[in-house]
Design an enzyme around this catalytic site. Structure first.
Site, PDB file in Angstrom:
ATOM      1  N   GLY A 176       4.081  -4.258   4.025  1.00 39.88           N
ATOM      2  CA  GLY A 176       4.209  -5.655   3.623  1.00 39.88           C
ATOM      3  C   GLY A 176       3.893  -6.646   4.730  1.00 39.88           C
ATOM      4  N   GLY A 177       4.463  -6.450   5.921  1.00 37.71           N
ATOM      5  CA  GLY A 177       4.208  -7.379   7.020  1.00 37.71           C
ATOM      6  C   GLY A 177       2.759  -7.386   7.451  1.00 37.71           C
ATOM      7  N   SER A 178       2.139  -6.206   7.500  1.00 41.16           N
ATOM      8  CA  SER A 178       0.727  -6.121   7.870  1.00 41.16           C
ATOM      9  C   SER A 178      -0.154  -6.806   6.840  1.00 41.16           C
ATOM     10  CB  SER A 178       0.314  -4.652   8.010  1.00 41.16           C
ATOM     11  OG  SER A 178       1.003  -4.027   9.071  1.00 41.16           O
ATOM     12  N   LYS A 190       0.844  -1.194   0.000  1.00 41.20           N
ATOM     13  CA  LYS A 190       0.000   0.000   0.000  1.00 41.20           C
ATOM     14  C   LYS A 190       0.876   1.240   0.000  1.00 41.20           C
ATOM     15  CE  LYS A 190       0.857   1.266   4.455  1.00 41.20           C
ATOM     16  NZ  LYS A 190       1.621   2.478   4.818  1.00 41.20           N
ATOM     17  N   ASP A 227      -2.230  -1.292  10.899  1.00 39.01           N
ATOM     18  CA  ASP A 227      -2.445  -1.341   9.449  1.00 39.01           C
ATOM     19  C   ASP A 227      -3.124  -2.627   8.988  1.00 39.01           C
ATOM     20  OD1 ASP A 227      -1.352   1.135   9.028  1.00 39.01           O
ATOM     21  OD2 ASP A 227       0.571   0.404   8.259  1.00 39.01           O
ATOM     22  N   VAL A 287      11.192  -4.875   2.656  1.00 40.74           N
ATOM     23  CA  VAL A 287      10.971  -4.971   4.095  1.00 40.74           C
ATOM     24  C   VAL A 287      11.206  -3.611   4.747  1.00 40.74           C
ATOM     25  CG1 VAL A 287      11.782  -6.090   6.203  1.00 40.74           C
ATOM     26  CG2 VAL A 287      11.635  -7.397   4.073  1.00 40.74           C
ATOM     27  N   ALA A 288      10.379  -3.271   5.740  1.00 39.61           N
ATOM     28  CA  ALA A 288      10.521  -2.026   6.505  1.00 39.61           C
ATOM     29  C   ALA A 288      10.610  -0.821   5.581  1.00 39.61           C
ATOM     30  CB  ALA A 288      11.738  -2.102   7.428  1.00 39.61           C
TER      31      ALA A 288
END
Length: 296
Positions: A100-102, A11, A135, A94-95
């Site tokens: 991405g992780g959410s 996003k 998120d 990443v980060a």
């Protein structure tokens, strides 16, 4: 043999206004979030208990991964540990401020719920998602939305399928550090104005991010890159989340690709052209292919 799969989209925050710091340490805000065709892929195969595989060197494969925690939360809510092997294929940096992780966590909840015959309601999934991160609930619906509160109170938003050039120079930026250094008194006077409407024909009138006041001051090279995006023809440009990823918004694919080619001449970081998912696409399927994402 793969039993199922799901794409977990990135996003961008097209708008982010910080309103106040809460007693629980979070911040009240208003944000416009746009999911993208750029996506990680989550693959599911039958397993003995729960297991997770991810070959990305910066992503853990155990309980520290949000995918694992989402699977555990689903198991606790349904009373059954998922008997599944999860393979996460990372395409989202990443980060990077791209969620991405959410998104991976939300995709896990949706995939496991589908696999189990949808035992959990949309409301229960939202509850589990909110407990995993602010998120995460957004990615359950996979379409543009306005987020309020800490970002978990969501209202659908109909936006055109804009094209985006994403730039990531690889800086390590702590979201917690950015929020700690926000000057809320100054933002009350000079921060992003809250628009009366989100005019899809004129995004340049409202695209803004209060967090830029901290991140761009510390990393002026990001401000220079935003200027390069403008020179390359972006209709609007900004920073996603707390950074470091920047975006340029374009109305057509070829204009975005031409801008990416131009920027690549002097930029050695990560560049991708991707498209925003529309409300109709988000409602239709969780498997919109990412053929409209292209690295440069």
């Amino acid at each position: 043999m793969t039993e199922g799969w799901r794409l977990c989209p990135a996003k961008v925050n097209l708008y982010l206004k910080v309103l106040a710091r809460r007693e629980d340490g979070y911040h009240d805000l208003v944000t416009v979030m746009q999911p993208l065709t750029l996506a990680d892929e989550l693959r599911l195969t039958p397993g003995q208990g729960l297991s997770l595989e991810c070959r990305h060197p910066e992503v853990p494969s155990g309980p520290r991964n949000l995918v694992w925690r989402a699977a555990e939360a689903f198991g606790a809510a349904t009373g059954q540990v998922p008997q599944v092997h999860l393979e996460l294929v990372k395409k989202i940096p990443v980060a990077a401020g791209l969620g991405g992780g959410s998104s991976d966590a939300a995709g896990t909840l949706l995939a496991l719920n589908d696999r189990a015959g949808t035992p959990l309601s949309a409301e229960k999934l939202h509850e589990l998602a909110a407990a995993l991160g602010a998120d995460v609930p957004f990615f359950l619906q996979r379409s543009p939305a306005v987020g309020r509160g800490i970002g978990t109170v969501l209202s659908p938003l109909d936006l055109p399928p804009y094209w985006y050039v994403l730039l990531n120079p690889g800086l390590a930026i702590s979201t917690a550090w950015v929020y700690r250094n926000l000057d809320l008194k100054a933002l009350a006077q000079t921060g992003a104005p809250l628009p009366a409407a989100w005019d899809g024909d004129h995004p340049e009138a409202w695209v803004a991010n209060d967090l830029e006041t901290v991140t761009l001051s510390r990393y002026p090279e990001l401000r220079e890159l935003l200027g390069e995006l403008a020179l390359a023809g972006a209709r609007a440009q900004g920073m996603s989340g707390s950074g470091p990823t920047l975006f340029g918004l374009f109305l057509e694919a070829e204009a975005a690709r031409a801008a990416a080619r131009r920027l690549r001449q002097n930029f050695s970081g990560w560049i991708t052209v991707t498209r925003g998912l529309t409300q109709a696409e988000g409602e239709a399927t969780g498997r919109v292919k990412d053929e409209w994402s292209e690295n440069f």
